[in-house]
Design an enzyme around this catalytic site. Structure first.
Site, PDB file in Angstrom:
ATOM      1  N   LYS A   1       0.853  -1.194   0.000  1.00 35.89           N
ATOM      2  CA  LYS A   1       0.000   0.000   0.000  1.00 35.89           C
ATOM      3  C   LYS A   1       0.884   1.238   0.000  1.00 35.89           C
ATOM      4  CE  LYS A   1      -4.303   1.156   2.418  1.00 35.89           C
ATOM      5  NZ  LYS A   1      -4.986   0.986   3.714  1.00 35.89           N
TER       6      LYS A   1
HETATM    7  C1  E4P Z   1      -8.431   1.910   3.955  1.00 37.87           C
HETATM    8  O1  E4P Z   1      -7.566   1.271   3.411  1.00 37.87           O
HETATM    9  C2  E4P Z   1      -8.231   2.617   5.202  1.00 37.87           C
HETATM   10  O2  E4P Z   1      -7.461   1.811   6.063  1.00 37.87           O
HETATM   11  C3  E4P Z   1      -9.519   2.914   5.892  1.00 37.87           C
HETATM   12  O3  E4P Z   1     -10.644   2.639   5.099  1.00 37.87           O
HETATM   13  C4  E4P Z   1      -9.573   4.276   6.529  1.00 37.87           C
HETATM   14  O4  E4P Z   1     -10.803   4.428   7.176  1.00 37.87           O
HETATM   15  P1  E4P Z   1     -11.061   5.613   8.188  1.00 37.87           P
HETATM   16  O5  E4P Z   1     -11.154   6.891   7.399  1.00 37.87           O
HETATM   17  O6  E4P Z   1     -12.380   5.280   8.830  1.00 37.87           O
HETATM   18  O7  E4P Z   1      -9.926   5.613   9.147  1.00 37.87           O
END
Ligand code: E4P
Length: 216
Positions: A83
């Site tokens: 990522k």
């Molecule tokens: C996605 O890859 C992220 O880890 C996640 O969806 C972030 O979510 P949040 O905005 O609720 O922290």
């Protein structure tokens, strides 16, 4: 639509996995920090029972650092998706890993133009953060529709991974628009099962069954 569980809590992930709700897993530095465990150890444990893509995020901001960290992470298991953030260095790292046939999840996407750049860099997944746009008063779900249109217009095969999904309604809307994947915390995924009329129906059927005195 495929579901990814946005968590590094092994017990929660196993429970969702047993319910057939885990086509893959996403993590981020905050989620790993919350687990209180070392990233290599927790990603390896997740990959031991999740067959689908498991996203593990680099912390470096420069290209060389991302390549070093992403290589370490992708060596943990074949189903690790590296990522990277949506920055020039992140997209350069995306090209690097895609040339090596490593899956890449480009994260922190907040505009259709950013998603277009990620697709051109060959990203496996683009993660538009719906909830965080909603948080600042912008219509997060509109972004999913814009990206769907652009990717379809040009035949990009980057998967739209609707992220920052905070409610079951987010998931329904993203599915109606045509997002390929949604990632949400286990509690939100499990809530997909819930409807008060299902509970009420079970209650009344069981009450009538008890009155009938029958058994099967
Ligand atoms: C996605 O890859 C992220 O880890 C996640 O969806 C972030 O979510 P949040 O905005 O609720 O922290």
């Amino acid at each position: 639509m495929k579901f990814f569980a946005d968590s590094a809590d092994i017990a929660e992930l196993r429970a969702c996995h047993d319910m057939g709700l885990v086509d893959g897993v996403t993590t981020n530095p905050s989620i790993i920090a919350k687990s209180g465990r070392k990233i290599r150890e927790v990603i390896a444990e997740i990959c031991s029972f999740v067959e689908g893509p498991v996203s593990a995020e680099v912390a470096a901001l420069d290209f060389d650092g991302m390549v070093r960290e992403g290589s370490e992470l992708s060596a943990i298991a074949k189903n690790v998706a590296v990522k990277v953030p949506l920055t020039p260095a992140g997209l350069k790292a995306c090209r690097h890993f895609r040339e090596k046939d490593v899956m890449v999840n480009v994260t922190l996407c907040f505009s259709a133009n950013q998603a277009l750049l990620a697709a051109k860099a060959g990203a496996t997944f683009i993660s538009p953060f719906v909830g965080r746009l909603d948080d600042i008063g912008l219509p997060g779900m509109d972004l999913i529709g814009e990206i769907r249109t652009i990717y379809d217009n040009y035949g990009f095969d980057t998967n739209i991974l609707a992220a920052s999904m905070r409610t079951v309604n987010h998931i329904k809307e993203a599915a109606l628009i045509g997002a390929d994947y949604a990632t949400a915390p286990p509690a939100v995924l499990k809530a997909l099962y819930s409807h008060p009329l299902t509970d009420k129906g079970i209650e009344s059927f069981l009450a009538d069954w008890k009155k009938s005195g029958q058994s099967i």
